[in-house]
Design a protein around this motif. Structure first.
Motif, short mmCIF file in Angstrom:
data_model
loop_
_atom_site.label_atom_id
_atom_site.label_comp_id
_atom_site.label_asym_id
_atom_site.label_seq_id
_atom_site.Cartn_x
_atom_site.Cartn_y
_atom_site.Cartn_z
N MET A 130 0.96 -0.84 -0.02
CA MET A 130 0.13 0.27 0.15
C MET A 130 0.91 1.18 0.40
O MET A 130 0.66 2.48 -0.89
N SER A 131 2.29 1.26 1.10
CA SER A 131 2.69 2.48 0.28
C SER A 131 3.55 2.59 -0.71
O SER A 131 3.19 3.30 -0.88
N TRP A 132 4.47 1.57 -0.78
CA TRP A 132 4.83 1.59 -2.16
C TRP A 132 3.89 2.18 -3.48
O TRP A 132 3.85 3.33 -4.35
N VAL A 133 2.52 1.71 -3.84
CA VAL A 133 1.10 2.28 -4.48
C VAL A 133 1.06 4.05 -4.45
O VAL A 133 1.56 4.18 -5.10
N VAL A 134 1.19 3.79 -2.63
CA VAL A 134 0.95 5.60 -2.16
C VAL A 134 2.30 6.48 -3.50
O VAL A 134 1.63 7.43 -3.80
N PHE A 135 3.61 6.14 -3.40
CA PHE A 135 4.59 6.81 -3.51
C PHE A 135 4.70 6.48 -4.73
O PHE A 135 4.92 7.60 -5.48
N GLY A 136 4.32 5.47 -5.20
CA GLY A 136 3.98 5.49 -6.46
C GLY A 136 3.37 5.97 -7.81
O GLY A 136 3.34 7.20 -8.45
N LEU A 137 2.00 6.14 -7.32
CA LEU A 137 0.90 7.41 -7.21
C LEU A 137 1.35 8.55 -7.22
O LEU A 137 0.80 9.66 -8.23
N LEU A 138 2.50 9.22 -6.42
CA LEU A 138 2.03 10.65 -6.02
C LEU A 138 3.20 10.97 -6.36
O LEU A 138 3.26 12.16 -7.43
N LEU A 139 4.55 10.05 -7.40
CA LEU A 139 5.84 10.01 -8.12
C LEU A 139 4.92 10.16 -9.36
O LEU A 139 5.90 11.21 -10.36
N LEU A 140 4.18 8.95 -9.91
CA LEU A 140 3.46 9.66 -11.30
C LEU A 140 2.62 10.81 -10.91
O LEU A 140 2.61 12.10 -12.30
#
Length: 283
Positions: free
Chosen positions: A230-240
């Motif tokens: 979940m944390s990985w998805v949050v940071f991935g979406l933030l960077l995207l």
């Protein structure tokens, strides 16, 4: 007295002395005692001492020792290292006003509570050792990004408050006034998030390898895996979103803190997960 306590004690004294030298002109209105160049290279020397302390406390011949105090020490050491490197190319010297005292206090805690009852993890398996080190690095850098986001949030709120006289300002307010502009800090924040995200991705990949070797399962369905993903998805979406839609400001700060909170929840069960994995691995 073990060597890691000695080096943490030396780092404590050095950080606090540098803090006094840097804070003295701000509080007393006097000329700076240290030039920027001298301050920078003195800090580099302190970072070497601090790094040796972390190495001696954590890494041993066939095991890795983890405790809350050493974990904090590693995190602030990485933060100070990132600051030192960033300060070579950007004018962010004001951050020292807050980072140096924090680093001194954390090194003092590591010296007073060296973690003799720390979690001892055998790392004879090279894949497991690599996974652990990458995971600790990812968590530490994302923790630093969260601290940076909190600092930026405090500065943003302070800038929107009514102007006060110098006598009415707190010590924290005086430190905030010396901080780099928010745009500069935002660049640093996303640089930290990028590095942390890459390490977190590598942590997940190496975790899959370790899990397959020990349990024969690619991704075990446990709270650590779920919250890490979940944390990985949050940071991935933030960077995207940052790259494609220019996400920034308070929105980015909130999601940075959310991503860190999820990762922190994941790592609260790390000791249990290690115990389970190690027990199964030895069975």
């Amino acid at each position: 007295m073990s060597y890691d306590i000695v080096f943490h004690s030396l780092a404590t004294v050095a950080y606090l002395l540098l803090s006094l030298l840097i804070w003295r002109p701000l509080l007393g209105g006097q000329a700076p005692v240290l030039a920027d160049g001298a301050s920078r290279w003195l800090l580099a020397l302190v970072l070497v001492v601090h790094g040796v302390a972390v190495h001696l406390a954590m890494l041993h011949e066939s095991e890795l020792r983890l405790s809350w105090s050493v974990g904090l020490s590693l995190t602030i050491w990485l933060g100070m290292l990132v600051f030192w490197l960033e300060n070579l190319v950007s004018d962010i010297g004001g951050l020292k006003l807050l980072l140096l005292p924090i680093a001194g206090v954390i090194c003092l805690l590591a010296a007073l509570f060296p973690g003799h009852d720390s979690l001892v993890i055998p790392v004879a398996d090279a894949y497991f050792q690599i996974h652990l080190l990458i995971s600790i690095g990812a968590y530490s850098l994302i923790a630093i990004a969260a601290i940076q986001a909190f600092l930026m949030t405090s500065l943003d709120r302070y800038l929107h408050q009514p102007v006060k006289t110098r006598a009415e300002r707190s010590v924290f307010a005086l430190a905030l006034e010396e901080q780099p502009p928010l745009l500069v800090q935002e660049k640093i924040l996303f640089r930290l998030i990028w590095i942390g995200f890459v390490l977190l991705t590598l942590s997940i990949i190496t975790g899959v390898v370790v899990s397959m070797r020990i349990n024969g399962v690619m991704l075990p369905f446990d709270h650590k895996t779920v919250f890490t993903m979940m944390s990985w998805v949050v940071f991935g979406l933030l960077l995207l979103g940052r790259a494609m839609r220019g996400w920034r400001g308070r929105f980015a700060l909130r999601w940075t803190l959310v991503g860190f909170a999820l990762l922190m929840i994941a790592y609260t069960g790390t000791r249990f997960i290690f115990d389970v994995l190690l027990h199964k691995g030895g069975a």
